[in-house]
Design an enzyme around this catalytic site. Structure first.
Site, PDB file in Angstrom:
ATOM      1  N   HIS A 233      -7.026   0.236   5.480  1.00 27.84           N
ATOM      2  CA  HIS A 233      -7.099   1.245   6.530  1.00 27.84           C
ATOM      3  C   HIS A 233      -7.798   0.729   7.769  1.00 27.84           C
ATOM      4  CE1 HIS A 233      -6.315   3.236   2.778  1.00 27.84           C
ATOM      5  NE2 HIS A 233      -5.889   4.301   3.423  1.00 27.84           N
TER       6      HIS A 233
ATOM      7  N   HIS B 284       0.851  -1.193   0.000  1.00 28.31           N
ATOM      8  CA  HIS B 284       0.000   0.000   0.000  1.00 28.31           C
ATOM      9  C   HIS B 284       0.885   1.240   0.000  1.00 28.31           C
ATOM     10  CE1 HIS B 284      -4.082   1.565   0.462  1.00 28.31           C
ATOM     11  NE2 HIS B 284      -3.435   2.626   0.876  1.00 28.31           N
ATOM     12  N   ALA B 285       0.609   2.176  -0.961  1.00 29.17           N
ATOM     13  CA  ALA B 285       1.474   3.338  -1.140  1.00 29.17           C
ATOM     14  C   ALA B 285       1.504   4.193   0.115  1.00 29.17           C
ATOM     15  CB  ALA B 285       0.960   4.178  -2.303  1.00 29.17           C
TER      16      ALA B 285
ATOM     17  N   GLU C  63      -4.263  14.898   2.309  1.00 28.77           N
ATOM     18  CA  GLU C  63      -4.727  13.930   1.301  1.00 28.77           C
ATOM     19  C   GLU C  63      -5.215  14.608   0.030  1.00 28.77           C
ATOM     20  OE1 GLU C  63      -3.640  10.964   3.904  1.00 28.77           O
ATOM     21  OE2 GLU C  63      -3.986  10.996   1.736  1.00 28.77           O
TER      22      GLU C  63
ATOM     23  N   TYR D  13     -10.062  11.245   3.757  1.00 32.12           N
ATOM     24  CA  TYR D  13     -10.167  11.119   2.302  1.00 32.12           C
ATOM     25  C   TYR D  13     -11.479  11.687   1.799  1.00 32.12           C
ATOM     26  CZ  TYR D  13      -6.257   7.917   2.998  1.00 32.12           C
ATOM     27  OH  TYR D  13      -5.051   7.367   3.369  1.00 32.12           O
TER      28      TYR D  13
ATOM     29  N   HIS E  61      -0.763  11.763  -6.001  1.00 32.78           N
ATOM     30  CA  HIS E  61      -1.289  11.770  -4.626  1.00 32.78           C
ATOM     31  C   HIS E  61      -0.145  11.662  -3.620  1.00 32.78           C
ATOM     32  CE1 HIS E  61      -4.129  10.924  -1.324  1.00 32.78           C
ATOM     33  NE2 HIS E  61      -3.137  10.197  -0.873  1.00 32.78           N
TER      34      HIS E  61
END
Ligand SMILES: O=C(CCC(O)(O)[C@H](Cc1ccccc1)NC(=O)c1ccccc1)N[C@@H](Cc1ccccc1)C(=O)O
Ligand SMILES: [Zn+2]
Length: 587
Positions: free
Chosen positions: A467, A307-308, A365, A477, A337
């Protein structure tokens, strides 16, 4: 529910209870005075407080105190220490289950090394086989959701204990404290409801297009959309079924994934191009060390948490990104992003550590996504040689707006419900006995999504999302999806790329590339970090201090009107059957 299932459930519950007992034992240990919020200022020695005052003004000192007690976890006695230890062991265990999750291939049951990135996500994105998608959707949840259900419920107890320790009623209040606004929770609820009509129109159109592919028996006319045919493991983005949804297929394609491969794009080149965009605004480039220290693609053969994310090593020099980047347009958006996070780091690195944070988590974000709104326009893709030609007319606009909506509008109910669900668990309004029932009620009511297979209280689908298993908060987000259109509108005005009265300069055609005025305004806002309240930062950039969805609504207005007309033309009624009706059908 079968006898065995009941037994397993009881086992699971009693295991949780046993663990709970263990925690009670620990917490009945010696308890010296507990560090309550407020006396934390005693932790700053006199000269440190003076230093702080010299460095920043009164308001800053007051804010520093607020964050002081929040950001440093105190171990004031053995109980707290054990709680922290237990909490970190549970979260790392859940995170490990998620990152190590592997399933077998639907067509080849001896091939069992499929990881989420890239193999499983690739299937969810490209397969149009209803049963294969259903298998992958269910098996992923069997592997990473179900096994962590108990640990999650233990974590809830610990999070609430830790929050109470810091003077909060529940951990939900601690999470919301980050937004420094009593009305924030109501504001996001109001905005989610305000945008629901737009989402309903997109949902109705998508449901019809999917029904044409999979048939009336699979996708009903007035019901929800099954979660597994949206092109995404969590149904949070519908970009991967854009080929099914494209309104005017005979228009020039605006998908540049293939062109990126043909032009020899690599993950590093994608990051270089994004870095160029920031530089074109007069913002900072990433330091040279970034290129050596970052991990921009999945190393072969190594098990990696894919996951980035972006790292700030807090020394003002070392910033890194870890991302398993693939050469395609969607990952190009993620590249922006992630670099948006690093740009924010670069813009506030001069501040005292305590203020090196986004004005609120939604700001952090939003930065990269704002640039992506410009980069993804056909006009910009043409400028950078990724789009040979493109059409400029109303139909082409609708194609582009729908493509953007599959990422930005489809996301809204999902971005909202993840933390709405967790806040209600933390507040005790959702108990372990109905984790699954409550989850699918929210997924149904907000997203108009249903599971492709029966779910029970042995499942724990929320943890199929990074998450949730990683205990990373999510309302940030949703806030970012609102803020990024407010930022975009303000920057487009400064770049003279948008004029509400000029039909040739609608918001969705704006590209702020190379606008130093836009860059200057964005820089001024980011360089505040968290030294000022986010409302001040927002007002500085946009002129208003309110989270406000009207910019997003304005951006998508041409599409909203088109969808209404198209749905009406095809007799597609926006919205889906009431939740009670759905429950009856799924008895
Ligand atoms: O999770 C991400 C991107 C990763 C990240 O950049 O937000 C990352 C998440 C993360 C990973 C590990 C530990 C903590 C957070 N966040 C950061 O790298 C980050 C967060 C705060 C400050 C600086 C960097 N996006 C979300 C939501 C999203 C965002 C944008 C478009 C679509 C969807 C998702 O994929 O569901
Ligand atoms: Zn992020």
């Amino acid at each position: 529910m079968g006898k065995t299932r009941l037994l397993v459930l009881l086992l699971c519950l009693c295991f949780c209870t046993v663990l709970n007992e263990a925690i009670q034992q620990l917490s009945s240990g010696t308890t010296e005075g507990v560090a309550k919020a407020g006396n934390s200022s005693q932790n700053l020695t006199e000269e440190e407080a003076q230093l702080f005052l010299q460095k920043i003004d009164e308001e800053g000192a007051r804010r520093a105190n607020i964050y002081n007690h929040l950001s440093w976890s105190f171990q004031t006695n053995i109980t707290d220490y054990n709680r922290e230890k237990l909490l970190s062991s549970i979260t790392s265990n859940m995170g490990e289950t998620y990152s190590k999750g592997k399933i077998c291939d639907f067509f080849n049951s001896s091939k069992c090394d499929l990881s989420l990135e890239p193999e499983i996500e690739h299937i969810m994105k490209t397969s149009r086989n209803y049963d294969e998608l259903k298998y992958v959707w269910k098996t992923w949840r069997d592997k990473v959701g179900r096994p962590v259900r108990c640990q999650f419920s233990e974590m809830v107890e610990l999070l609430n204990e830790a929050a109470a320790y810091n003077g909060f009623e529940t951990a939900a209040d601690y999470w919301l404290f980050d937004y420094e606004s009593k009305s924030f929770e109501n504001d996001v609820e109001r905005i989610a409801k305000q945008l629901h009509p737009l989402y309903e129109q997109l949902h109705a159109y998508t449901r019809r297009k999917l029904r044409e592919i999979y048939g009336e028996d699979k996708i009903s006319k007035t019901g929800p959309i099954p979660a597994h045919v949206t092109g995404n493991m969590w149904a949070q983005s519908w970009i991967n079924i854009y080929d099914i949804l494209v309104p005017y297929p005979n228009k020039t394609s605006i998908d540049v994934s293939e062109t990126m491969v043909n032009q020899g794009y690599t993950p590093k080149i994608m990051f270089k191009k994004a870095d160029d965009f920031f530089a074109s605004l007069g913002l900072e480039r990433v330091p040279d060390s970034f290129w050596n220290n970052s991990l921009l693609e999945k190393p072969s053969g190594r098990d990696l948490v894919c996951h980035a994310n972006a790292w700030d090593f807090s020394d003002g020099k070392d910033f890194r990104i870890k991302q398993c980047t693939r050469v395609n347009q969607n990952d190009f958006s993620t590249v922006h992003h992630e670099l948006g996070h690093v740009q924010y780091y670069l813009q506030y690195k001069h501040l005292p550590h305590i203020f090196r944070r986004g004005a609120n988590p939604g700001f952090h974000e939003a930065i990269g996504d704002v640039l992506d709104l410009s980069v993804s326009t056909p006009k910009h893709l043409h400028k950078v040689g990724l789009l040979e030609t493109y059409d400029i007319d109303d139909e082409a606009d609708i194609n582009f707006l729908l493509k953007t909506a599959t990422r930005k509008v489809a996301f809204l109910p999902y971005g909202y419900l993840i933390d709405k669900y967790r806040w209600n668990i933390l507040r005790g309004l959702i108990t372990p006995q109905n984790y699954t029932k409550a989850w699918w009620k929210y997924r149904y009511e907000y997203q108009g999504i249903e599971p492709p297979v029966e779910r029970t209280e042995l499942d724990f689908d929320p943890a199929a999302k990074k998450h949730v298993s990683g205990n990373i908060r999510y309302i940030r987000y949703f806030a970012a999806h609102i803020l990024q259109f407010q930022f975009h509108k303000a920057l487009c005005l400064l770049a003279k790329e948008y004029d509400a009265n000029d039909p040739n300069k609608p918001l969705h055609r704006c590209d702020i590339y190379q606008s130093k005025e836009a860059g200057k305004a964005l820089k001024e806002m980011m360089s505040l970090g968290r030294s000022k309240h986010w409302k001040e930062a927002l007002k500085l950039l946009t002129g208003t201090d309110q989270l406000d969805a009207s910019a997003l609504r304005e951006y998508f207005l041409p599409l909203e009107n088109w969808l209404k007309a198209n749905n009406e033309e095809h007799g597609e009624i926006a919205g889906w059957d009431g939740y009670e009706t759905w429950l009856q059908k799924n008895k």
